[in-house]
Design a protein around this motif. Sequence first.
Motif, PDB file in Angstrom:
ATOM      1  N   ALA A   1      -9.992  11.419 -15.437  1.00 57.45           N
ATOM      2  CA  ALA A   1      -8.806  10.758 -15.986  1.00 57.45           C
ATOM      3  C   ALA A   1      -8.411   9.557 -15.140  1.00 57.45           C
ATOM      4  CB  ALA A   1      -7.647  11.761 -16.063  1.00 57.45           C
ATOM      5  N   ALA A   2      -8.696   9.633 -13.836  1.00 57.62           N
ATOM      6  CA  ALA A   2      -8.363   8.521 -12.942  1.00 57.62           C
ATOM      7  C   ALA A   2      -9.164   7.277 -13.291  1.00 57.62           C
ATOM      8  CB  ALA A   2      -8.600   8.930 -11.491  1.00 57.62           C
ATOM      9  N   SER A   3     -10.476   7.452 -13.507  1.00 55.44           N
ATOM     10  CA  SER A   3     -11.311   6.295 -13.842  1.00 55.44           C
ATOM     11  C   SER A   3     -10.930   5.732 -15.217  1.00 55.44           C
ATOM     12  CB  SER A   3     -12.777   6.696 -13.812  1.00 55.44           C
ATOM     13  OG  SER A   3     -13.041   7.711 -14.761  1.00 55.44           O
ATOM     14  N   ARG A   4     -10.653   6.613 -16.172  1.00 60.58           N
ATOM     15  CA  ARG A   4     -10.256   6.130 -17.500  1.00 60.58           C
ATOM     16  C   ARG A   4      -8.933   5.385 -17.442  1.00 60.58           C
ATOM     17  NH1 ARG A   4     -12.065  11.394 -18.864  1.00 60.58           N
ATOM     18  NH2 ARG A   4      -9.902  12.117 -19.033  1.00 60.58           N
TER      19      ARG A   4
ATOM     20  N   GLY B   1       0.820  -1.212   0.000  1.00 56.76           N
ATOM     21  CA  GLY B   1       0.000   0.000   0.000  1.00 56.76           C
ATOM     22  C   GLY B   1       0.849   1.256   0.000  1.00 56.76           C
ATOM     23  N   ASP B   2       1.906   1.269   0.802  1.00 61.80           N
ATOM     24  CA  ASP B   2       2.796   2.439   0.830  1.00 61.80           C
ATOM     25  C   ASP B   2       3.455   2.648  -0.534  1.00 61.80           C
ATOM     26  OD1 ASP B   2       2.132   2.755   3.471  1.00 61.80           O
ATOM     27  OD2 ASP B   2       3.929   1.727   4.243  1.00 61.80           O
ATOM     28  N   ASP B   3       3.905   1.550  -1.158  1.00 63.30           N
ATOM     29  CA  ASP B   3       4.525   1.667  -2.484  1.00 63.30           C
ATOM     30  C   ASP B   3       3.517   2.171  -3.514  1.00 63.30           C
ATOM     31  OD1 ASP B   3       6.855   0.720  -1.394  1.00 63.30           O
ATOM     32  OD2 ASP B   3       6.537  -1.351  -2.040  1.00 63.30           O
ATOM     33  N   PHE B   4       2.266   1.702  -3.384  1.00 66.86           N
ATOM     34  CA  PHE B   4       1.239   2.125  -4.331  1.00 66.86           C
ATOM     35  C   PHE B   4       0.936   3.616  -4.177  1.00 66.86           C
ATOM     36  CE2 PHE B   4      -3.374   2.611  -5.250  1.00 66.86           C
ATOM     37  CZ  PHE B   4      -3.316   2.396  -6.617  1.00 66.86           C
ATOM     38  N   HIS B   5       0.786   4.067  -2.965  1.00 68.60           N
ATOM     39  CA  HIS B   5       0.513   5.495  -2.745  1.00 68.60           C
ATOM     40  C   HIS B   5       1.700   6.358  -3.168  1.00 68.60           C
ATOM     41  CE1 HIS B   5      -3.360   4.914  -0.943  1.00 68.60           C
ATOM     42  NE2 HIS B   5      -2.894   4.152   0.039  1.00 68.60           N
ATOM     43  N   GLU B   6       2.906   5.864  -2.969  1.00 64.49           N
ATOM     44  CA  GLU B   6       4.083   6.614  -3.414  1.00 64.49           C
ATOM     45  C   GLU B   6       4.110   6.705  -4.942  1.00 64.49           C
ATOM     46  OE1 GLU B   6       8.978   6.444  -3.045  1.00 64.49           O
ATOM     47  OE2 GLU B   6       7.713   4.953  -2.041  1.00 64.49           O
ATOM     48  N   PHE B   7       3.740   5.619  -5.599  1.00 66.54           N
ATOM     49  CA  PHE B   7       3.686   5.635  -7.067  1.00 66.54           C
ATOM     50  C   PHE B   7       2.649   6.642  -7.553  1.00 66.54           C
ATOM     51  CE2 PHE B   7       1.286   4.013 -10.753  1.00 66.54           C
ATOM     52  CZ  PHE B   7       2.261   4.141 -11.724  1.00 66.54           C
ATOM     53  N   ILE B   8       1.489   6.701  -6.889  1.00 68.19           N
ATOM     54  CA  ILE B   8       0.461   7.661  -7.300  1.00 68.19           C
ATOM     55  C   ILE B   8       0.955   9.088  -7.123  1.00 68.19           C
ATOM     56  CG2 ILE B   8      -1.848   8.541  -6.797  1.00 68.19           C
ATOM     57  CD1 ILE B   8      -2.683   5.725  -6.056  1.00 68.19           C
TER      58      ILE B   8
ATOM     59  N   VAL C   1      -2.713  11.915 -22.769  1.00 67.62           N
ATOM     60  CA  VAL C   1      -3.217  10.899 -21.855  1.00 67.62           C
ATOM     61  C   VAL C   1      -2.069  10.339 -21.032  1.00 67.62           C
ATOM     62  CG1 VAL C   1      -5.129  10.292 -23.371  1.00 67.62           C
ATOM     63  CG2 VAL C   1      -2.957   9.085 -23.589  1.00 67.62           C
ATOM     64  N   VAL C   2      -2.404   9.669 -19.970  1.00 70.04           N
ATOM     65  CA  VAL C   2      -1.402   9.126 -19.054  1.00 70.04           C
ATOM     66  C   VAL C   2      -0.468   8.164 -19.810  1.00 70.04           C
ATOM     67  CG1 VAL C   2      -1.022   7.732 -16.996  1.00 70.04           C
ATOM     68  CG2 VAL C   2      -2.913   9.369 -17.085  1.00 70.04           C
ATOM     69  N   GLY C   3       0.813   8.419 -19.701  1.00 65.94           N
ATOM     70  CA  GLY C   3       1.803   7.570 -20.350  1.00 65.94           C
ATOM     71  C   GLY C   3       2.462   8.223 -21.542  1.00 65.94           C
ATOM     72  N   ASP C   4       1.772   9.177 -22.201  1.00 63.20           N
ATOM     73  CA  ASP C   4       2.370   9.830 -23.365  1.00 63.20           C
ATOM     74  C   ASP C   4       3.420  10.855 -22.966  1.00 63.20           C
ATOM     75  OD1 ASP C   4       0.774   8.294 -24.908  1.00 63.20           O
ATOM     76  OD2 ASP C   4      -0.635   9.875 -25.475  1.00 63.20           O
TER      77      ASP C   4
ATOM     78  N   MET D   1       0.659  13.055 -14.267  1.00 62.89           N
ATOM     79  CA  MET D   1       0.147  12.672 -15.586  1.00 62.89           C
ATOM     80  C   MET D   1      -1.374  12.721 -15.612  1.00 62.89           C
ATOM     81  SD  MET D   1       2.713   9.626 -16.885  1.00 62.89           S
ATOM     82  CE  MET D   1       2.594   8.604 -15.411  1.00 62.89           C
ATOM     83  N   LEU D   2      -2.034  12.324 -14.513  1.00 60.64           N
ATOM     84  CA  LEU D   2      -3.489  12.425 -14.439  1.00 60.64           C
ATOM     85  C   LEU D   2      -3.928  13.886 -14.508  1.00 60.64           C
ATOM     86  CD1 LEU D   2      -4.249   9.796 -11.632  1.00 60.64           C
ATOM     87  CD2 LEU D   2      -4.751   9.568 -14.065  1.00 60.64           C
ATOM     88  N   ALA D   3      -3.199  14.754 -13.797  1.00 62.53           N
ATOM     89  CA  ALA D   3      -3.530  16.176 -13.821  1.00 62.53           C
ATOM     90  C   ALA D   3      -3.346  16.744 -15.228  1.00 62.53           C
ATOM     91  CB  ALA D   3      -2.663  16.927 -12.816  1.00 62.53           C
ATOM     92  N   ALA D   4      -2.309  16.331 -15.925  1.00 58.34           N
ATOM     93  CA  ALA D   4      -2.084  16.820 -17.288  1.00 58.34           C
ATOM     94  C   ALA D   4      -3.221  16.408 -18.208  1.00 58.34           C
ATOM     95  CB  ALA D   4      -0.746  16.279 -17.809  1.00 58.34           C
TER      96      ALA D   4
END
Length: 351
Positions: free
Chosen positions: A319-322, A204-211, A228-231, A218-221
């Motif tokens: 963007a989060a749900s997509r 969970g800590d690693d996941f939240h750090e990744f977010i 889109v996320v990843g580009d 990227m989600l904000a962009a």
Amino acid sequence: MAQTQHEVLSRIRQYAAKAKELQDGQMEVDASGTEARLDSTIKELRARVQEQQAALEELRASSDIDLRQAAYASSDPHEKLRQLRAVKDAYTRLKPTAPFLPSKGSVLPALLAARTLQQNIQGTKEAIASSQEQTSKAEVTLRREEGNLHDANLLTKAMEDRIERLQAQHEERSQKTPTQLAEELIAAKREQQKSYDEKFKRLGDDFHEFISEVLAPMLAAEELGGPVVGDMPDVEDDALAAGFTSKGKVKSTKRRPSDSLRQRKIDQIWGSKAVDHGQQLNEAEAADNEMRKLIEGLFATLTGPGGGKAYYELDRDSAASRFLVRAKIAQFHPKDAKKLRLIDFGRELDD
């Protein structure tokens, strides 16, 4: 076994090398009279052929038996007896006749010997090639079988060790009371649960750090009209503040937008999720907060009354749900794009 095969192959190769040396070696032949001897041998053979032809013609003329018919046994017993007597008479006449031998100076024996030697050499070469191919196949098979034997030995050793451990555990348990066994089982389950809780917390800590560090910018962009996320893997805070063009490119502005205009855009997109504990959040922090709340809501729905079949109601298309849908982590309702649920990885994806 492998050593014996190598020795046989080595001997075959040595024999081939010696045969090649004998074949390629220069033979000391007196070539001064070779042509004359060849002419003499040819004349002698032709004369012998003529003699045989003359004898055959004489036999045909003096005999009243058709040679073609005599070659096959007749069905008539009297005619068959006559054929047998003719054959016997022919063998009787030929028996005292000395066989034909070439003259003393003829090269025919040497030619016959050379032809026989050439045939033997060719046969030896073919036998060597065949033996080498068979040896190579045998070596490949041997290595494969040795590997299988090694694996089988390892499996046997592992099974024997496992059997020994099980026997030791069985003997140990047979000496304990049911109460002791129950207490040990409860302690083992508690230790296992503790290990799972630690791993879950670490993941969970690693996941939240990744977010927070990677995914949120990227989600904000994407929410601001960017790629889109990843580009765009690295999204800077200045790019989020400047905004994006209609083509998804970062706007090139010399003046930094005012904080009030920037905050107004953040409130317009994220609304209440742009505030955390009374503090205003920037674009990346707002996207981070939205993703966390979305994940929490999806997990709560998953563990709720409906289980894996229940859907979480979305406030808006974000963007989060997509991103969760593109990453095959969640899926929309087939008939309602505002409903989302986590995918049950133990089952097939819904159509």
